[in-house]
Design a protein around this motif. Structure first.
Motif, mmCIF file in Angstrom:
data_model
loop_
_atom_site.group_PDB
_atom_site.id
_atom_site.type_symbol
_atom_site.label_atom_id
_atom_site.label_comp_id
_atom_site.label_asym_id
_atom_site.label_seq_id
_atom_site.Cartn_x
_atom_site.Cartn_y
_atom_site.Cartn_z
ATOM 1 N N PHE A 27 -6.913 6.598 -2.215
ATOM 2 C CA PHE A 27 -6.384 7.585 -1.275
ATOM 3 C C PHE A 27 -7.474 8.574 -0.856
ATOM 4 N N SER A 68 3.969 7.537 -4.031
ATOM 5 C CA SER A 68 3.117 6.549 -3.348
ATOM 6 C C SER A 68 3.124 5.229 -4.114
ATOM 7 N N ASP A 81 -9.995 7.478 1.563
ATOM 8 C CA ASP A 81 -9.450 7.410 2.923
ATOM 9 C C ASP A 81 -9.087 8.795 3.454
ATOM 10 N N HIS A 82 -9.495 9.825 2.690
ATOM 11 C CA HIS A 82 -9.204 11.210 3.061
ATOM 12 C C HIS A 82 -7.697 11.454 3.189
ATOM 13 N N ARG A 83 -7.017 10.946 2.206
ATOM 14 C CA ARG A 83 -5.567 11.167 2.156
ATOM 15 C C ARG A 83 -5.213 11.758 0.787
#
Length: 718
Positions: free
Chosen positions: A707, A718, A710-712
């Motif tokens: 995550f 989740s 992916d810059h999340r």
């Protein structure tokens, strides 16, 4: 003129009664500063969960169905429950005061009853004063567990008052009121079984009904009283025969008879010369023949004299037979306990001796004023001596050490005193003196299970578990049904890691005492730790049936229910725990964890915040709170900056060496948009995680990293 004399007499009686009551309260007032003693006060109050929880439906049911403490006396149990309900279970001073007030009331009742029955004001007051101030009665008043003495006597005297009224008026209501009060008194202490015989003595003197009614009428009149007394005797025997009654092979009938003979005279001796009074008189192995013969001659002489004077001095026969008869249940022919005699047994019997003595003194021919003054001075001096000796005796009840030290100083081979003073030293943390007295007790009687058990307790407290187990096992061989010892043995084995045998002993206790909450708690905790959750829940619920306010059982039950996935029941148990201990950080934390596992994050957040307020440096709470603020699916619950602060503090405390707190810190950084820091923290967490030992955490960190790269931010769903 006659009405004025009656009014003056009534006015004087009132103030005499007030003075008597106030004098009793003043004399016994020091007791209100004293605590419990460690002989039976625990059984009756401090360690009795049925009592210290106060008056409840389950407690009242228990009071009427139990044979606890080797007695069936529900009214006494209810009295102690009321004390705990109204005064507080640890308020020994107030409980002492209740005993004092009962003794004062009994003294007043005795005065009023004798005055009504005899018409003699000053003699009645003299008897009541002797009853109120005699040092032999201190034990009945000063001992909280002996509430049954003052309470049962209160009902005895009320019943007698109603009977005297009935004898004068013939009203059935007064007769049945006497019967009802007598029945209640029996439910306070079964020693009242001699009450029907005491009524016959009242008929003889002072009521003089023997000359007015036939013997058959008087006997038939007592039959309802006899019937309920017999029923009480049967119940008492059934309750006591398994535990308290000493068998004939342990104490022979000849020794019982000789002890009864010498005790009758011994009590008389202590009545007239009340010194060297102790809490516990050890039963002798034998009595010297000369003492038995002399005592028997004294009894025969007094009985013959009272009989010969029955027409001229009827109060002598009344008083003597009252004394002899009311002592019968406790004189030792049916031996209950290991004592030779006990001061408390004289509480009612000495009324007869006091009455005979005062009336005999009043009938002496004091024609000269100087002789009357001399007699009055002698009586005043005797009462003054009683007050001084009683005051000294009261001071001995300051604490258990004082009480039993006095007994050891005045008696020899006193097993009970050694055991109890040892327990008192143990409670005070003085293990050295405790061991000395327990060893002394075993020298007196190595086959005493309680002495072996207490020595085991002392050794266990010093960390000498193997030696403690040895003595517990000896006690078990002596008395296989000694529940306290079996519990202690189970505890010691549990500490040693022998869970299987420990559980066996716990279960043995429950066969003896199915409602033993301490054992149910130990079983519940042990089974829960071993993963047997269903069994744990059953035992923890059993604890709460007896002790609904047991916070440990409530909390452990909540944890067990939560581990079974029964969140609604677990939540109810956690809420019950927090009502009992609202400042328990552990309860708040565990409740929050259960709510978090049940996806109730908003409620969990509240519990974790409460826990953090109570323990600001708790790593577990900081971590859980930071995790919710970082990863909650609900946007309204997330707060990245606060999460970073909490997680950083957790990492500081653990010196950045805990993979769990580093994982939470990475999630907090990601929530705040600091993905480089999140990746660095997650990678450090992963490097500290042993994949073999923590596969779930290892997999979680891998997911988090995917995550963050992916810059999340990571979400808990989740």
């Amino acid at each position: 003129m006659i009405s004025q004399l009656r009014e003056n007499s009534s006015h004087r009686t009132f103030w005499q009664g007030v003075a008597l009551v106030l004098a009793v309260i003043a004399l016994y007032w020091p007791l209100t500063r004293y605590g419990f003693v460690n002989f039976d006060d625990d059984e009756y109050v401090t360690a009795n969960p049925h009592v210290f929880q106060g008056v409840t439906v389950s407690a009242v049911k228990w009071a009427f169905t139990t044979g606890h403490a080797s007695n069936w006396h529900p009214v006494t149990w209810l009295s102690h429950m009321l004390d705990c309900q109204l005064l507080g279970a640890s308020n020994a001073g107030a409980m002492h005061l209740v005993n004092i007030l009962f003794h004062a009331a009994n003294s007043l009742l005795l005065f009023l009853l004798l005055r009504r029955a005899t018409g003699s004001e000053w003699r009645s007051l003299g008897v009541a004063a002797l009853f109120a101030f005699h040092p032999l009665h201190v034990e009945s008043v000063a001992w909280i567990a002996e509430r049954k003495d003052v309470l049962s006597t209160f009902f005895w005297l009320l019943a007698m008052g109603c009977y005297i009224a009935y004898a004068r008026t013939g009203r059935a209501l007064q007769y049945w009121a006497s019967f009802l009060l007598f029945a209640i008194g029996l439910m306070a202490k079964p020693m009242l079984v001699t009450f029907p015989a005491a009524l016959l003595l009242l008929d003889f003197w002072p009521l003089q009904r023997w000359s007015k009614l036939t013997r058959r009428t008087l006997l038939i009149e007592k039959l309802p009283f006899v019937a309920v007394a017999l029923a009480s005797s049967v119940v008492t025997f059934l309750v006591q025969k398994q535990v308290a009654i000493i068998r004939l092979d342990q104490l022979s009938l000849p020794l019982r008879v000789t002890n009864a003979i010498t005790s009758y005279v011994g009590y008389l001796g202590k009545t007239f010369w009340p010194t060297k009074l102790v809490f516990f008189y050890p039963h002798p192995v034998t009595h010297p023949s000369s003492a038995v013969i002399l005592s028997a001659l004294v009894l025969i002489f007094i009985t013959a004299g009272a009989w010969l004077l029955r027409h001229r001095r009827p109060y002598l026969l009344f008083g003597w037979l009252w004394y002899v008869g009311t002592l019968v249940p406790v004189i030792g022919l049916v031996q209950v306990g290991s004592q030779e005699m006990a001061d408390r047994y004289t509480y009612v019997p000495l009324i007869g001796i006091f009455a005979a003595l005062v009336w005999a003194l009043g009938d002496l021919p004091f024609r000269r004023p100087s002789r009357r003054l001399g007699a009055a001075s002698l009586a005043t001096l005797a009462l003054g001596a009683c007050v001084v000796l009683t005051s000294h005796q009261i001071r001995l009840w300051k604490n258990s050490v004082t009480l039993f030290s006095h007994a050891l100083a005045l008696t020899s081979k006193n097993l009970v005193a050694n055991i109890n003073i040892g327990a008192a030293y143990m409670q005070a943390g003085d293990n050295t003196h405790a061991l000395q007295h327990y060893l002394a007790a075993l020298q007196i009687n190595p086959d005493n299970a309680k002495a072996q058990y207490n020595l085991g307790v002392a050794l266990a407290s010093l960390g000498r578990t193997d030696e403690a187990v040895k003595h517990y096992r000896i006690a078990m061989r002596i008395d296989p049904a000694y529940a306290k010892n079996l519990k202690a043995l189970g505890d010691a084995l549990l500490r040693s890691g022998d869970i299987s045998e420990a559980l066996q002993h716990y279960k043995s206790v429950l066969q003896i005492d199915p409602a033993n909450s301490a054992v149910h708690l130990a079983l519940g905790n042990t089974l829960f730790s071993a993963g047997h959750t269903e069994g744990a829940i059953e035992h923890l619920r059993a604890v709460l049936k007896v002790e609904p306010d047991n916070s440990e059982a409530q909390l452990n039950l909540a944890s067990a229910l939560a581990s079974e996935g029964k969140l609604p029941e677990a939540a109810a148990a956690y809420e019950a725990t927090l009502r009992l201990v609202p400042n328990s950080a552990l309860a708040h934390y565990q409740f929050g964890t259960a709510l978090l596992d049940g996806r109730r994050e908003k409620e969990a957040l509240q519990q974790f915040r409460e826990a953090l307020l109570l323990t600001p440096e708790s790593v577990l709470t900081l971590d859980k709170l930071g995790w919710i603020l970082s990863t909650s699916p609900e946007a309204g619950l997330r707060n990245g900056k606060e999460a970073i602060t909490l997680a950083q503090r957790a990492c500081e405390i653990t010196q950045n060496a805990n993979p769990f707190t580093l994982s939470t810190l990475s999630a907090a950084y990601a929530e705040d948009g600091q993905f480089d820091e999140a990746i660095a923290s997650a990678e450090k967490s992963k490097s500290l995680t042993d994949q073999a030992k923590h596969p779930k955490l290892f997999a979680l960190i891998d997911r988090q990293l995917s995550f963050y790269r992916d810059h999340r931010p990571f979400r808990n769903d989740s």
